[in-house]
Design a protein around this motif. Structure first.
Motif, PDB file in Angstrom:
ATOM      1  N   GLU A   1       0.834  -1.215   0.000  1.00  0.00           N
ATOM      2  CA  GLU A   1       0.000   0.000   0.000  1.00  0.00           C
ATOM      3  C   GLU A   1       0.864   1.257   0.000  1.00  0.00           C
ATOM      4  O   GLU A   1       0.602   2.211  -0.728  1.00  0.00           O
ATOM      5  N   LEU A   2       1.920   1.240   0.815  1.00  0.00           N
ATOM      6  CA  LEU A   2       2.787   2.425   0.884  1.00  0.00           C
ATOM      7  C   LEU A   2       3.532   2.651  -0.431  1.00  0.00           C
ATOM      8  O   LEU A   2       3.698   3.787  -0.876  1.00  0.00           O
ATOM      9  N   ILE A   3       3.964   1.555  -1.050  1.00  0.00           N
ATOM     10  CA  ILE A   3       4.608   1.688  -2.366  1.00  0.00           C
ATOM     11  C   ILE A   3       3.641   2.335  -3.349  1.00  0.00           C
ATOM     12  O   ILE A   3       3.984   3.287  -4.055  1.00  0.00           O
ATOM     13  N   ALA A   4       2.427   1.816  -3.369  1.00  0.00           N
ATOM     14  CA  ALA A   4       1.440   2.312  -4.337  1.00  0.00           C
ATOM     15  C   ALA A   4       1.134   3.798  -4.104  1.00  0.00           C
ATOM     16  O   ALA A   4       1.044   4.589  -5.051  1.00  0.00           O
ATOM     17  N   ARG A   5       0.988   4.179  -2.846  1.00  0.00           N
ATOM     18  CA  ARG A   5       0.695   5.592  -2.554  1.00  0.00           C
ATOM     19  C   ARG A   5       1.862   6.483  -2.967  1.00  0.00           C
ATOM     20  O   ARG A   5       1.655   7.562  -3.534  1.00  0.00           O
TER      21      ARG A   5
ATOM     22  N   ALA B   1       1.741  -8.945  -4.285  1.00  0.00           N
ATOM     23  CA  ALA B   1       2.896  -8.291  -4.907  1.00  0.00           C
ATOM     24  C   ALA B   1       2.648  -8.060  -6.396  1.00  0.00           C
ATOM     25  O   ALA B   1       2.969  -7.003  -6.946  1.00  0.00           O
ATOM     26  N   LEU B   2       2.032  -9.062  -7.038  1.00  0.00           N
ATOM     27  CA  LEU B   2       1.747  -8.935  -8.472  1.00  0.00           C
ATOM     28  C   LEU B   2       0.697  -7.848  -8.715  1.00  0.00           C
ATOM     29  O   LEU B   2       0.774  -7.090  -9.688  1.00  0.00           O
ATOM     30  N   ALA B   3      -0.283  -7.781  -7.836  1.00  0.00           N
ATOM     31  CA  ALA B   3      -1.306  -6.746  -7.958  1.00  0.00           C
ATOM     32  C   ALA B   3      -0.666  -5.367  -7.826  1.00  0.00           C
ATOM     33  O   ALA B   3      -1.015  -4.420  -8.535  1.00  0.00           O
ATOM     34  N   CYS B   4       0.270  -5.264  -6.927  1.00  0.00           N
ATOM     35  CA  CYS B   4       0.985  -4.000  -6.756  1.00  0.00           C
ATOM     36  C   CYS B   4       1.732  -3.649  -8.036  1.00  0.00           C
ATOM     37  O   CYS B   4       1.732  -2.500  -8.476  1.00  0.00           O
ATOM     38  N   ARG B   5       2.340  -4.669  -8.630  1.00  0.00           N
ATOM     39  CA  ARG B   5       3.060  -4.419  -9.881  1.00  0.00           C
ATOM     40  C   ARG B   5       2.121  -3.853 -10.940  1.00  0.00           C
ATOM     41  O   ARG B   5       2.456  -2.906 -11.648  1.00  0.00           O
ATOM     42  N   ASP B   6       0.926  -4.452 -11.014  1.00  0.00           N
ATOM     43  CA  ASP B   6      -0.051  -3.950 -11.990  1.00  0.00           C
ATOM     44  C   ASP B   6      -0.413  -2.504 -11.678  1.00  0.00           C
ATOM     45  O   ASP B   6      -0.545  -1.676 -12.580  1.00  0.00           O
ATOM     46  N   ALA B   7      -0.575  -2.233 -10.385  1.00  0.00           N
ATOM     47  CA  ALA B   7      -1.027  -0.896  -9.994  1.00  0.00           C
ATOM     48  C   ALA B   7      -0.005   0.179 -10.345  1.00  0.00           C
ATOM     49  O   ALA B   7      -0.374   1.321 -10.621  1.00  0.00           O
ATOM     50  N   ILE B   8       1.259  -0.172 -10.364  1.00  0.00           N
ATOM     51  CA  ILE B   8       2.273   0.869 -10.588  1.00  0.00           C
ATOM     52  C   ILE B   8       2.912   0.759 -11.971  1.00  0.00           C
ATOM     53  O   ILE B   8       3.872   1.461 -12.285  1.00  0.00           O
TER      54      ILE B   8
END
Lengths: 340, 340, 340, 340
Positions: free
Chosen positions: B85-89, B110-117
């Motif tokens: 969450e902090l990475i994404a923000r 982690a993969l979802a985060c990759r998609d988000a960024i």
């Protein structure tokens, strides 16, 4: 090493006048309790040349050796495929034997040999010389003495200076049975009861090894019955010479042994410091003392009537582990070890 | 490390005031190009205590951090489950981030985060601090420079001084994701493209680790796409302190790095000689310089606009390898690695 | 070492069946080109016991030795005060001699011996065995080969494990002539032309040495004709065993040699790491190979007709330096060295 | 090193903006309890440049420094001939002082300074930084703790990487007062009471040092009041970098410290093995930590009101030993040391 000569030295016959035979010939001749009486090799010129410097009689065949009624012991350094027959003849005749590893490349022949000699108490030693290396032997003894608590992990790194020629590779039985087998026995010197083997092999530098269907580089992981983990890292070459190291990690400390330099000299210059000599090049130099200690242990076992160690069964176990490693490297699966 | 102060230092917020947060706080405060402006921790007492010595403002929530318009960078040292969450923000707001490993224990998150960024070019660095250890970094650089020819085998030994408490073990994600992940990233530092993972795990000394269904000792073998073989040996304890060694074997030589002693002093006595000091006890001491170098590299990447290394994808790959190692240790089969 | 047996080995007589005589007896017996034919000692029991294991004939007197027409060489390991007479007899009879150091404690007797044998070309070697130590010999050879440029400073540290008994000290000739003389010869192995000697002696641990008017600890500084500086540090005891180290500093680098451990094993524990074995205890172990190499060099010099090195003059020079060191330690003045 | 900031840091003035001044400037600026307020140098450009990076005020003269009523301490890194005056002014004003060695090249000026400040208890430290080197400090502390019994022999080897330029040599006071003085103080760190000095000097590589009437290589032997023997070996050059080693030999063991490599990396190749990095090049790198520790010790002594160590008298004693060494090297006689 024993320095007091026995009243009458043991009469020894040596099979094989090649590289390893020459090592044994020199050591037998120098041992106060052994007399090198015969050297047998179908390549009689080799036997004769080696005999000339030692006072032994050169003969062509095993028959000529075993015909001598006063033969006390044989040292078998002839080609691998002659081992089981020579072992069997020696045992049958009550002649002690020290046989180079492996017993055979074919485990079925090795098992048949076991059946043939079952119950025979004539001294029989397998030539896993590294057990007699002063460095590794010291670690094993100190681990056994509890100096580092319970043994948990063993790390063996073993690299030859350069691969054997293509012709040798073709008949070597492959890296696991030809090279790793020494390290597998070393693993068993510390962890006798191995229950699982995993291995990975690759080809990174030698075309003719790859063409022979063999690996030039392998990693083997062993699991002991008490949870010990052993890793063996092998390569068929090493730019800095023969690389033979071992590290025993226990619950209360660690012991390791590095390679051996010919001197303690270190050099200091502008671009590098504390540089040691090049390492001893290969096994003849690195394990010279191990071969002498091995032979001495054999002589003492004969004299004292105690069991030889490592013995026939150790050769069998190492071969079984080598086969399991090969199977694992080919299948990508860990292989369970039962009784061979 | 950079010694020339920038005209106006980068304003940095630190998440987490625990052990690792304290390391980062000290290093940020000492860095000439970074200003430690905020320390965020829901446990506000910790943040306040840490802030007191550094001139930073202690805050409770991430919201308070991200509300600052002049925020340049964040260092994420808060619990693992807050990372994505902090990475994404941070990325969404164009704020550079240095995040401690792992990205998350759950690769799907982690993969979802990759998609988000995806497509976001804001600097993002993963905290695999060991890449910045002067010893390992020197070897990697020399290997990359061709000093030992082609890399063929990499041997990593990594042992913690003592296991974390049972409570920590329970939520750690297991030895592979919690401990080995550092070594898996180190493997990728030398061999970025790993294609196969095999692992063996055992329980030899710690009951509560076994009860948690985890291993206390593991060996991992990796195969690189060019045939490189990597072995990682891990233990959750070590009687002689933190054990962190690496050895790179190439076609033309070998380079290795041993552990670090606080001094060069050696002792000589009747029962032992050349005895060095006890090793630096754990990662805070052993990798103190690595943490400083890592932060400096992060600051320079922000200033220069070059990509951070190691980056998000390195975190993802290490996590995938850890998962594969766990699968292999459970199944007894080598696991192929594809693209995560 | 030579391994090919000569057609007919050289017949050798050994004088002295004490500690050093036993070393020589074993080495002569094992050397392929030497035959240990006689062992002479007025303490005939010692000679007989030693002869029993080697096939030699035990005799009481030198007369019995020199009466043998087929005597090729003598090795003189009898008490110091017998050396000059035995040397003179051997030379007179054309029999090669290897004589233990020193020639004599009295330089006038040594000089008289020189006069007596002047012009005699029979091989005569002085037993400065350390020149044949593989470590020191390697450094000397590399220095001579120019590997570190011009030699500028030589540092020799030499400590015995424990002082000899009071009775021995009383007749030893003092620390300079008994102990330092080996190091003074080692200095001359690297810097043959010494022009000045300074020495300082103290008594720090041994009452009976002080009562005998001797020092237990000394430092000697030598100046070579090319400006080389040599320091020798001696102690009559060492808690960590026999300490024998040398360091050659040149204009382009440095070479040094440390002590010798029986194995390469290292131990790692909570309070200390990288601990090596205890060192080899004393000269019999530390210089075992040096004694073998020395004897081999002697045998080869006889066979080849080349001059022995170190020779009689080296023994004389070392004695002169020992005397000068004593004079300097007593007077507090540097002593110039001329031709003895 | 102290990490907790004091309520109000001590205000420090630095004299000298040269090489050593820069080291102190950086360390004062980084120390939590010290504030670098002024940098004084008649070469005002140097002072300004250095001040720019640290927030200090650059001034030309000592008057401007001592005019500040809130001055707490001075660090004197200006040329040697300014030391005694600056020490005297600081003491007179009750300002703590850390002064680089030597006090003065002229012992009479140093003694006059001692008279001038007699009875003044203002903290005064002499900058013998090597006492704060972690390696040497650890040995000294362990020796003092009795770990090797009674200290009997101390061996110090100290070689600079390259000689200073001819212009510097001309005014340096000679090798004993300029270079050996550090080692003489190190000797006194272990053996405070030296009673006799012998020295030998030679010229082996540097013409302009010889032309200046100085030696480029020296050996010094010291005798302590308890019979301890100390040897110091110095050279003005070293092909393998800065060489700074020390060995303490005691009745129950030995402790030594080698040189410092930047990493623990070792290289293994066909012609050499275990090769370490080049050593840290010179004192700025080798003693970086020592300078920081020295400054921290100075700050703590000021805060705690305890005596500084090493103090003024240590500077005087080292100078007296350097003078004695020079006298011995010129006269060829051992020189007795009384109270300076």
């Amino acid at each position: 090493m024993s320095t007091e000569p026995a009243v009458k030295p043991l009469k020894v016959a040596l099979f094989g006048s090649g590289r390893i035979g020459q090592v044994h010939a020199r050591n037998i001749a120098a041992h106060p309790d052994l007399e090198l009486a015969w050297i047998a090799d179908p390549f009689i010129e080799g036997a004769r040349k080696l005999a000339a410097g030692t006072g032994a009689v050169a003969v062509e065949s095993a028959d000529e050796v075993f015909a001598n009624g006063d033969l006390d012991a044989v040292v078998i350094g002839s080609p691998t495929n002659t081992h089981v027959e020579l072992i069997a003849r020696a045992m049958a005749q009550g002649v002690a034997a020290l046989c180079e590893k492996p017993i055979d490349l074919d485990i079925d022949r090795a098992l048949a040999c076991r059946d043939a000699i079952r119950g025979n108490n004539t001294p029989l030693m397998l030539g896993f010389n590294r057990r007699f290396d002063p460095n590794f032997a010291a670690i094993q003894s100190r681990v056994a003495g509890g100096e580092i608590g319970r043994l948990e992990q063993l790390t063996i790194i073993s690299r030859d200076p350069a691969p054997a020629p293509a012709a040798y590779i073709a008949t070597s039985g492959g890296i696991f049975r030809d090279m790793s087998i020494h390290d597998l026995d070393m693993a068993r010197f510390f962890v006798p009861d191995i229950i699982e083997v995993s291995a990975t092999g690759t080809n990174v530098f030698c075309d003719y090894i790859e063409e022979a269907g063999d690996f030039d580089s392998v990693v083997i992981t062993l699991r002991g019955s008490e949870g010990e983990l052993v890793t063996i890292t092998n390569s068929r070459h090493s730019a800095y010479g023969y690389d033979q190291r071992l590290e025993a990690f226990g619950s209360e400390g660690m012991l390791n042994a590095g390679n051996v330099s010919p001197t303690t000299v270190r050099k200091y210059g502008a671009t590098g410091t504390e540089e040691a000599d090049a390492y001893l090049p290969f096994f003849l130099e690195r394990y010279a003392e191990a071969y002498r200690n091995e032979l001495d242990s054999f002589a003492k076992a004969i004299r004292s009537g105690t069991a030889c160690s490592p013995g026939f069964d150790d050769g069998l176990q190492a071969l079984a582990l080598a086969n399991a490693a090969e199977e694992s490297a080919r299948s990508g699966r860990a292989v369970k070890i039962g009784q061979p």
